[in-house]
Design a protein around this motif. Structure first.
Motif, PDB file in Angstrom:
ATOM      1  N   PHE A  91       0.850  -1.187   0.000  1.00 46.90           N
ATOM      2  CA  PHE A  91       0.000   0.000   0.000  1.00 46.90           C
ATOM      3  C   PHE A  91       0.882   1.232   0.000  1.00 46.90           C
ATOM      4  O   PHE A  91       1.703   1.428   0.886  1.00 46.90           O
ATOM      5  CB  PHE A  91      -0.908  -0.010   1.237  1.00 46.90           C
ATOM      6  N   GLY A  92       0.722   2.036  -1.046  1.00 49.77           N
ATOM      7  CA  GLY A  92       1.324   3.363  -1.063  1.00 49.77           C
ATOM      8  C   GLY A  92       0.327   4.304  -0.422  1.00 49.77           C
ATOM      9  O   GLY A  92      -0.634   4.746  -1.064  1.00 49.77           O
TER      10      GLY A  92
ATOM     11  N   ASN B  91       0.550  12.862  -3.954  1.00 55.87           N
ATOM     12  CA  ASN B  91       1.528  13.928  -3.756  1.00 55.87           C
ATOM     13  C   ASN B  91       2.936  13.371  -4.026  1.00 55.87           C
ATOM     14  O   ASN B  91       3.117  12.203  -4.377  1.00 55.87           O
ATOM     15  CB  ASN B  91       1.418  14.526  -2.355  1.00 55.87           C
ATOM     16  N   THR B  92       3.945  14.201  -3.863  1.00 55.86           N
ATOM     17  CA  THR B  92       5.319  13.785  -4.148  1.00 55.86           C
ATOM     18  C   THR B  92       5.725  12.573  -3.322  1.00 55.86           C
ATOM     19  O   THR B  92       6.340  11.627  -3.828  1.00 55.86           O
ATOM     20  CB  THR B  92       6.296  14.944  -3.876  1.00 55.86           C
ATOM     21  N   ALA B  93       5.359  12.591  -2.048  1.00 51.53           N
ATOM     22  CA  ALA B  93       5.721  11.475  -1.168  1.00 51.53           C
ATOM     23  C   ALA B  93       5.070  10.175  -1.625  1.00 51.53           C
ATOM     24  O   ALA B  93       5.710   9.119  -1.672  1.00 51.53           O
ATOM     25  CB  ALA B  93       5.311  11.796   0.267  1.00 51.53           C
TER      26      ALA B  93
ATOM     27  N   ALA C  96       6.633   6.437  -3.034  1.00 54.99           N
ATOM     28  CA  ALA C  96       6.248   5.133  -2.494  1.00 54.99           C
ATOM     29  C   ALA C  96       5.708   4.223  -3.595  1.00 54.99           C
ATOM     30  O   ALA C  96       6.026   3.037  -3.660  1.00 54.99           O
ATOM     31  CB  ALA C  96       5.203   5.310  -1.394  1.00 54.99           C
ATOM     32  N   VAL C  97       4.890   4.785  -4.469  1.00 54.50           N
ATOM     33  CA  VAL C  97       4.308   4.027  -5.580  1.00 54.50           C
ATOM     34  C   VAL C  97       5.400   3.503  -6.511  1.00 54.50           C
ATOM     35  O   VAL C  97       5.333   2.370  -7.006  1.00 54.50           O
ATOM     36  CB  VAL C  97       3.303   4.916  -6.339  1.00 54.50           C
TER      37      VAL C  97
ATOM     38  N   THR D  67       2.300   9.988   5.158  1.00 50.12           N
ATOM     39  CA  THR D  67       2.215  10.476   3.783  1.00 50.12           C
ATOM     40  C   THR D  67       1.601  11.866   3.733  1.00 50.12           C
ATOM     41  O   THR D  67       2.010  12.712   2.933  1.00 50.12           O
ATOM     42  CB  THR D  67       1.397   9.504   2.910  1.00 50.12           C
ATOM     43  N   SER D  68       0.631  12.135   4.602  1.00 55.44           N
ATOM     44  CA  SER D  68       0.023  13.465   4.637  1.00 55.44           C
ATOM     45  C   SER D  68       1.028  14.519   5.096  1.00 55.44           C
ATOM     46  O   SER D  68       0.858  15.696   4.837  1.00 55.44           O
ATOM     47  CB  SER D  68      -1.202  13.469   5.559  1.00 55.44           C
TER      48      SER D  68
END
Length: 203
Positions: free
Chosen positions: A6-7, A17-19, A23-24, A59-60
């Motif tokens: 899970f990304g 977003n960039t983060a 992850a993806v 991630t947020s």
């Protein structure tokens, strides 16, 4: 064999977003490396956002986060086989961090969303038998409990005739009626020597 990634999300809009894109990219690398060589079910979680969840919270805050979940191969509840697979996944993830990524954000998202999403259509055991001229499906899931420092899996009735659960690690066609030695206690824990349904001691 199953591995779930899970990304994690950054908001309720499920935007990338960039983060999350970083992850993806890692997850896509793992998927492309593992899927062709292994009889492995690699899936991704649904991306509903919950800021109270660890990954979504990071991630947020623009911190790239990848969540791994290891399943098991068939009846390998001790996770012996999956351990090596997870090791390879981690090594692939680390390698992808050092490689320059030239893929556009849209391509990263498209590749990520093409990974099958996990669905709740699987259980540990399905008993299939006839009752009142109808086919009955009883699904069992192992419940993890700790007893005196040991991890024990207890086979527990999950549902009867669920609409979506028809697959399991063990699908047992019972000839005629259920065996007389099959017992279900007040906590819906099932035991049967005839069907070899019993508690599993993991560690």
């Amino acid at each position: 064999m199953s591995i779930i990634f899970f990304g994690t999300c950054s908001n309720h809009e499920k935007s990338f977003n960039t983060a999350r894109l970083k992850a993806v990219n890692v997850i896509n690398s793992i998927y492309s490396q593992l899927q062709p060589d292994l009889n492995t079910a690699i899936c991704r979680y649904s991306d509903d956002f919950n800021e109270n969840c660890f990954g979504d919270y990071l991630t947020s805050r623009n911190i790239p986060t990848v969540l791994f979940e290891a399943g098991h191969a068939g009846l390998d509840y001790h996770r012996d086989e999956i351990t090596g697979i997870i090791k390879k996944a981690i090594l692939t993830a680390l390698q992808s961090l050092y490689e320059k990524e030239n893929t556009s954000g849209n391509q990263l998202v498209e590749s990520y969303l093409s990974i099958p999403q996990i669905s709740k259509t699987f259980c540990d055991i399905v008993l299939r038998y006839e009752q009142d001229d109808k086919t009955v499906f009883t699904s069992l899931m192992y419940k993890e409990v700790l007893e005196e420092g040991r991890l024990i899996l207890l086979p527990r009735v999950n549902d009867i005739n669920p609409e979506t659960v028809r697959n399991a690690h063990r699908i047992m066609d019972v000839d005629g009626q259920l065996p007389e030695d099959l017992k279900i206690d007040e906590n819906n824990i099932v035991k049967s020597e005839v069907l070899d349904i019993k508690n599993l001691i993991i560690i």
